[in-house]
Scaffold this motif. Structure first.
Motif, PDB file in Angstrom:
ATOM      1  N   MET A 222      -6.887  -1.695   2.635  1.00 16.38           N
ATOM      2  CA  MET A 222      -7.006  -0.582   1.999  1.00 16.38           C
ATOM      3  C   MET A 222      -8.539  -0.231   1.978  1.00 16.38           C
ATOM      4  SD  MET A 222      -6.570   0.030  -2.268  1.00 16.38           S
ATOM      5  CE  MET A 222      -7.979  -0.896  -2.849  1.00 16.38           C
ATOM      6  N   VAL A 248      -5.358   9.053   0.843  1.00 10.35           N
ATOM      7  CA  VAL A 248      -6.128   7.708   0.316  1.00 10.35           C
ATOM      8  C   VAL A 248      -5.449   7.427  -1.249  1.00 10.35           C
ATOM      9  CG1 VAL A 248      -8.136   7.192  -1.040  1.00 10.35           C
ATOM     10  CG2 VAL A 248      -8.256   8.541   0.996  1.00 10.35           C
ATOM     11  N   GLU A 249      -5.022   8.167  -1.919  1.00 14.80           N
ATOM     12  CA  GLU A 249      -4.179   7.883  -3.113  1.00 14.80           C
ATOM     13  C   GLU A 249      -2.912   7.031  -2.854  1.00 14.80           C
ATOM     14  OE1 GLU A 249      -3.408  10.835  -5.896  1.00 14.80           O
ATOM     15  OE2 GLU A 249      -3.188   9.361  -7.387  1.00 14.80           O
ATOM     16  N   SER A 252      -3.508   3.484  -1.509  1.00  6.73           N
ATOM     17  CA  SER A 252      -3.905   2.852  -2.883  1.00  6.73           C
ATOM     18  C   SER A 252      -2.641   2.556  -3.475  1.00  6.73           C
ATOM     19  CB  SER A 252      -4.878   3.551  -3.626  1.00  6.73           C
ATOM     20  OG  SER A 252      -5.852   3.753  -2.932  1.00  6.73           O
ATOM     21  N   HIS A 253      -1.784   3.239  -3.687  1.00  8.85           N
ATOM     22  CA  HIS A 253      -0.599   2.962  -4.310  1.00  8.85           C
ATOM     23  C   HIS A 253       0.326   1.974  -3.618  1.00  8.85           C
ATOM     24  CE1 HIS A 253      -0.758   5.276  -7.994  1.00  8.85           C
ATOM     25  NE2 HIS A 253      -1.002   6.263  -7.361  1.00  8.85           N
ATOM     26  N   PHE A 255      -0.770  -0.163  -1.719  1.00 10.02           N
ATOM     27  CA  PHE A 255      -1.424  -1.322  -2.079  1.00 10.02           C
ATOM     28  C   PHE A 255      -1.035  -2.022  -3.414  1.00 10.02           C
ATOM     29  CE2 PHE A 255      -5.209  -2.912  -4.583  1.00 10.02           C
ATOM     30  CZ  PHE A 255      -5.301  -4.157  -4.005  1.00 10.02           C
ATOM     31  N   ARG A 256      -0.925  -1.118  -4.498  1.00 11.27           N
ATOM     32  CA  ARG A 256      -0.694  -1.512  -5.707  1.00 11.27           C
ATOM     33  C   ARG A 256       0.705  -2.193  -5.996  1.00 11.27           C
ATOM     34  NH1 ARG A 256       2.598   0.742  -9.126  1.00 11.27           N
ATOM     35  NH2 ARG A 256       2.720   2.851  -8.028  1.00 11.27           N
ATOM     36  N   THR A 259       0.749  -5.428  -4.345  1.00 14.28           N
ATOM     37  CA  THR A 259      -0.100  -6.614  -5.159  1.00 14.28           C
ATOM     38  C   THR A 259       0.497  -7.076  -6.226  1.00 14.28           C
ATOM     39  OG1 THR A 259      -2.222  -5.191  -4.559  1.00 14.28           O
ATOM     40  CG2 THR A 259      -2.459  -6.933  -6.350  1.00 14.28           C
TER      41      THR A 259
END
Lengths: 613, 603
Positions: A222, A248-249, A252-253, A255-256, A259
């Motif tokens: 990320m 980008v968002e 990141s999502h 990744f979320r 995670t």
């Protein structure tokens, strides 16, 4: 930091030589490696542990105060005059625990700091031992990342995690020793639940571990994606492809989601701890309460009945019994980080990271042994240099493969100006690296004035002007004094004059004190190249190696560099790696290499006599 | 090479403490995710209530049973089922609550971070890349990346834990307040002082150090990067050992700051524990006074406090303190978040962003004739281009020569509107450049700047940035025509291979040619190339030139170069020196004494 030219054609040749390959150490080795580093922390780690143990003793006073106060008001029904000492003890014990915990943190930082400093020193020394050739093969950012970020990531391991591993064993034991004599049943409740905790943690930890590794990778990905878009912003705009905000968002999502999948499992291990803490408090409370009510009669020693003070004392200690384990859990990520760093750093330093400096030869890449030398060593002089059946193989090459250079025999007399030509990959750069001592010959010998040399020419005998000029952030004078630390200002000016930079110097308001490098005075490609030449003038070595000294310069800059080269060559031996006809005209002899061997060695007929300009 | 001069600037900077209002835009971002964060805070509250309640109820239970145990009648009347069940229930609530709280706050925080990254990227995106990358700010991008990470820690380490701590104080206050409002007030005041004053002090006294520490660390890192880069020279000149001691010295400075922070942290630790001790002592004192038999005698037993509650009060406050303990350390790092926020805000405010017209003011160019009139460009004080007039008819090929630093690359930045001219005008098809929509402008120019950025995507995707419809065969043919065929054949997955970090799998010359390929692939009518043959040997340069001219057949081309190579193949030649257009001619109209003619003769 600026490097003023691109694409050294040495790069592909160097790329063939790979890292000293070692099997990555497993966790056990990584842990042992980290342990052997801990010595550098001195007495500070012990102090940190001592503080935490003392704090546990003070905790006993705190628990007594609370228990005594409650006993006083609830059972004994006494007033303030009987209870004020307990109130004072309560305040004082907390204050003292605060001081001890502060001191513990400070000691941890001291320990970690000396370890990090020592490791960093070792790494930098080691880089010099491994040599510039090795360094250049590494990604520049990743080396700095190792020396800086990775070493920094060891902080929490040595400051928090490592002392805590000791405490997680010691403190519960200490508390058991206190509780058992008071009430064996309560002690038993603690003693039985305690070993279950690490077992459950290990079980959950194993499952979470693999996933948490994935999470590290995700985080990395990320971060890289964001940086990639940021640094490539100009390109994106030029092709009308900007507006990447939603992308980008989205990344990141993604990744979320990954995670959270990891965390759902990882949090289980801390939940296990929470559960045991809560359950044992509940068990203790229920047991002690029922004991008071007379429903449970066992647990006390002899006939002395259990009083409220003792019961509360035990209850207050109960959460503290699990606290060291919980803290260990909090710092667990430090262990994972440190082990990752160790896995990466151990192959560079070897398995005993603090071993004294030694010149080790790693797979043929020779340790650079150039020491600080005074320029005076050049009085040794160069009469002639002979290469006898020299062959060089890079570490990645098999011993019986065609060498990158050689077998090659060559005789060079002092004062000669020799052009070395050949296609890319013909061995030019290898020859240069051999003479500089960055790589050693696998066969054959190198003789200086008839004496054999083990690796490369001694420092002070040889200078190198590459395609890239390294500009360090600092003043112009600093940048020149790299070549001669004690040179006077007038010597610097003389060197600048020789390199045709005097008029430039006079145009600078701050003169020799002008700042160069990042944020400083910008240099054109030609100026940077001539700065390199000025260093060569200052260093005053009898042999100068030049690697395409006029590459990517415009005609005017090239002419000025060539004029400076003529001055440089007046009483020195020059070896020029070049194709440019303008530079060939400086030379009296041409050596052409082909696939590492001598293809042609002939005088250049139209060479001007020396000194002519 | 002495670290002192470059320190000074950063230090004076670090002393200026950024105001808390710098955080306002980032706080506002939290509102978007108040659902998740709210549930997280609620669960945190429940967990803390359960945790303190468990300990407190246990304490009360013991006291009550002990008192009841004194008389047989009370023992038998004692309802132990309710408190015992309460203790068990709270134990479970605490465990489940903690798990749920951690999951929801993390979910919320990660959602917040996704919005943060998008917001920041969209804020940086319109800024002029030329201004962002202007001299001396080469590391700016790296720093921006680090600043975004620093803002992550604002939520993860500062804001969310502070929110949880606030909940803890309220929970403890509520629990005590049910029985003794006065003691609840003392508890709330004491805990607020501990959880507010100490972190505030840590921030106030420590933020300067935090920023100095960060500044010093990033300087040290930059210096390290630089010295490692120069390792070859430094070793040859025998300077490595002294470089090491220089680095060690600079690190000692940073270590000092680190120790000062550690000392401050130790002090904060002592202070917050001492305040906690005083709070507990005050509660105990007031409690004992209200509970003691003399007090109950005076107030006739009615308002006197039940003595069995004292343990509950003390343990509730101790439980709440657990949530306050990590705050000082977190707030000490607030300085770093603040300076990151203020730097990001400054970059957004101070970097020019080219304005593109919308609606009525948009004009459509008529054809692709390009005309520069009296164009002057400045970088700060220096004039880079001085009254340059130049026109290029549609389809014309122009080679723009000039020594390094003559302003050629700036011209490309101006044409891309990354840099605004000081005076003069540029028109495309008779329309001023400023009146074009961004999409029209970008579709008009295919630009290959000097530095080629390769994205972490396949080589094919990197190329298709210029033309998403291009087939693999087109891409391969283009790369082959630029002499990259052999390189492509060596890639394990051909066009589908990924470049490694920073495009290291290509040499400098290859990377340049890859950039050229990308620009040539774009269908834009005007091609702008900056030094396409840089770092190439003569044969490769000739090949690249042939490929460029073939690909630009029928398109306009401006090629910037300092090598007088293959110039006879251009219809127009121009010479730029020190910002002035010195010559503008065709190969046939060159006079013998022209500099261009001499340059060509040299080639």
């Amino acid at each position: 930091m600026t490097r003023t030219a691109t694409s050294p054609d040495t790069a592909p040749a160097l790329a063939t030589a790979s890292l000293p390959e070692q099997t990555p150490p497993d966790d056990f080795v990584a842990r042992r490696w980290l342990e052997s580093l801990a010595r550098a922390g001195g007495r500070w780690p012990q102090l940190a542990i001592l503080c935490a143990l003392l704090s546990t003793f003070v905790l006993l006073a705190q628990a007594w105060a609370i228990a005594h106060l409650t006993q006083g008001v609830a059972i004994d029904r006494v007033g303030l005059e009987a209870l004020w000492p307990a109130i004072a003890v309560l305040a004082a014990s907390l204050s003292l625990r605060g001081a001890l915990s502060g001191l513990r943190g400070y000691a941890g930082t001291r320990a970690s700091q000396s370890i990090r400093r020592r490791l960093r020193e070792r790494l930098l020394e080691r880089f010099a031992e491994l040599g510039p050739l090795w360094v250049r093969r590494q990604h520049r950012a990743s080396l700095a990342n190792r020396v800086w970020d990775q070493v920094e990531s060891l902080h929490s391991y040595y400051a928090d995690f490592r002392p805590q591993t000791r405490l997680a064993g010691l403190i519960p034991l200490l508390l058991l020793l206190v509780v058992f004599p008071l009430n064996w049943a309560a002690g038993l409740i603690l003693a039985v639940t305690a070993p279950l905790v690490p077992i459950f943690m290990i079980l959950v930890g194993i499952a979470a571990r693999k996933r948490s590794e994935e999470q590290f990778q995700e985080m990395d990905r990320m971060g890289r994606h964001f940086m990639d878009l940021l640094t490539g912003l100009k390109t994106l705009k030029l092709f009308g492809a900007a507006r990447r905000g939603p992308q980008v968002e989205a990344v990141s999502h993604a990744f979320r989601k990954r995670t959270m999948r990891v965390l759902r499992l990882a949090f289980l291990s801390s939940t296990v701890l929470e559960f045991f803490t809560a359950v044992s408090i509940a068990l203790l409370a229920v047991y002690l309460g029922f004991h008071f009510l007379g429903h449970l009669q066992f647990g006390t020693w002899g006939d002395s009945p259990l009083d409220l003070e003792t019961a509360l004392f035990i209850l207050v200690l109960a959460p503290e019994f699990y606290q060291p384990l919980r803290e260990l859990g909090v710092h667990y990520h430090a262990k994972a980080e440190a082990e990752a760093a160790a896995t990466d750093l151990a192959p560079i330093l070897g398995n005993s990271p603090l071993a004294d400096r030694e010149n080790t030869e790693i797979d043929g890449t020779v340790a650079a042994t150039h020491q600080e030398t005074s320029v005076a060593s050049s009085h040794l002089g160069l009469q002639h240099l002979t290469l006898e059946d020299i062959a060089v193989r890079y570490p990645s090459q098999y011993p019986d493969s065609t060498p990158a250079l050689g077998p090659l025999s060559l005789h060079i007399n002092a004062g000669e100006h020799i052009a070395i030509t050949g296609a890319s990959g013909s061995g030019k750069s290898t020859l240069l690296n051999l003479l500089l001592g960055f790589v050693s010959a696998s066969d054959g010998l190198l003789y200086l004035n008839g004496h054999p040399l083990s690796h490369g020419l001694p420092a002070g005998m040889i200078t190198w002007v590459g395609q890239d000029t390294v500009i360090l952030s600092g003043t112009l004078a600093d940048n020149l004094r790299i070549a001669h630390p004690h040179a006077s200002d007038s010597a610097l000016e003389a060197a600048l004059n020789n390199a045709d930079l005097l008029s430039w110097l006079h145009s600078l308001p701050a003169g020799l004190a002008t700042r160069l490098g990042e944020g400083g005075q910008p240099l054109s490609g030609g100026q940077a190249r001539r700065l390199s030449l000025a260093r060569a003038f200052l260093h005053d070595a009898p042999l100068v190696l030049l690697d395409e000294p006029t590459a990517s310069l415009d005609a005017e800059s090239e002419a000025r560099v060539i004029a400076a080269l003529q001055r440089l060559g007046e009483n020195r031996t020059l070896l020029l790696l070049t194709h440019r006809p303008e530079l060939l005209s400086l030379c009296q002899r041409r050596i052409r290499l082909e696939e590492g061997r001598l293809a042609e060695d002939c005088p250049l007929s139209d060479a001007p006599t020396r000194g002519e300009s | 090479m002495n670290p002192s001069p470059d320190n000074s600037g950063a230090e004076t900077h670090a002393d200026a403490r950024p105001a808390l209002r710098e955080l306002r835009p980032y706080l506002a971002l939290m509102r978007e995710h108040r659902g998740w964060l709210g549930v997280g805070a609620l669960l945190a509250l429940i967990t803390l209530l359960a945790a303190t309640g468990l300990l407190a109820l246990s304490g009360w239970f013991l006291s009550a049973t002990a008192v009841a145990g004194l008389s047989v009648a009370a023992t038998q009347a004692f309802n132990f089922f309710t408190p015992a069940a309460g203790v068990r229930g709270l134990a479970l609530a605490r465990t489940a609550g903690r798990y749920g709280e951690r999951l929801t706050t993390h979910e919320g925080t990660l959602r917040l971070l996704a919005s943060l990254r998008r917001r920041l990227f969209e804020a940086i995106e319109p800024l002029s890349p030329a201004a962002l990358q202007h001299a001396g700010q080469g590391e700016l991008m790296t720093r921006l990346g680090a600043d975004v990470d620093a803002l992550d820690s604002l939520y993860v380490r500062v804001l969310i834990p502070s929110l949880v701590a606030l909940c803890a104080v309220l929970a403890a206050g509520t629990l005590i307040g049910i029985f003794a409002p006065l003691l609840a007030a003392v508890a709330i005041i004491g805990l607020t002082l501990t959880g507010g004053l100490v972190p505030w002090l840590a921030w106030w006294r420590g933020s300067g150090d935090a920023m100095r520490h960060q500044a010093s660390a990033s300087q040290l890192r930059a210096r390290l990067l630089e010295r490692l880069h120069g390792l070859g020279e430094l070793v040859i000149y025998g300077r490595w050992a002294s470089e090491l001691s220089g680095l060690a010295e600079q690190q000692a400075t940073r270590d000092h700051i680190e120790l000062a922070q550690a000392r401050r942290q130790a002090f904060a630790n002592w202070l917050s524990h001492t305040l906690l001790g005083l709070t507990l002592a005050a509660i105990a004192l007031l409690g004992v006074m209200q509970m003691s038999p003399s007090a109950s005698a005076v107030t006739a037993g009615e308002s006197a406090l039940d003595g069995r509650l004292l343990a509950l009060f003390l343990l509730a406050v101790l439980g709440a303190f657990e949530a306050l303990a990590p705050l000082p350390l977190a707030w000490q790092g607030l300085g770093r978040c603040l300076s990151a926020a203020s730097r990001l805000n400054r970059v957004q405010a101070n970097t020019p962003a080219p304005q593109f017209p919308v609606g009525q003011s948009v004009q459509t160019p008529d054809g692709h004739d390009l005309a520069l009139q009296q164009l002057s460009v400045r970088h700060g004080e220096t004039t880079v281009l001085d009254s340059v007039s130049l026109s290029l008819a549609s389809g014309e090929h122009l080679a723009l020569l000039g020594p390094s630093g003559s302003g050629k690359s700036t011209l490309l930045d101006v044409l891309s509107r990354f840099h605004a001219p000081a005076s003069g005008s540029i028109t495309l098809g008779g329309v001023p450049l400023e009146s074009l929509e961004e999409s029209t402008l970008r579709a008009s120019f295919a630009v290959c700047p000097q530095d080629t950025h390769l994205f972490c995507a396949s080589f094919a995707d990197n190329l298709r940035l210029a033309d998403p419809t291009a087939s693999d065969a087109t891409l391969t043919a283009l790369l082959e025509s630029l002499g990259l065929g052999e390189w492509l054949a060596r890639q394990p997955k051909g066009l589908a291979s990924f470049p490694d970090e920073g495009g290291r799998s290509l040499s400098g010359g290859q990377l340049r040619r890859f950039g050229v390929a990308r620009a040539l692939l774009s269908p834009a009518p005007i091609v702008l190339l900056d030094e396409p043959c840089e770092g190439l040997d003569r044969a490769s340069a000739e090949q690249v030139m042939t490929a460029i001219l073939a690909a630009c057949d029928g398109r306009s081309l401006i090629m910037i170069t300092h090598q007088p190579l293959g110039l006879e193949r251009f219809a127009r030649l121009a010479l730029l020196e020190e910002g002035h257009l010195k010559e503008d001619a065709t190969p046939t109209t060159l006079t013998a004494d022209s500099r261009l003619a001499r340059l060509m003769a040299r080639a």
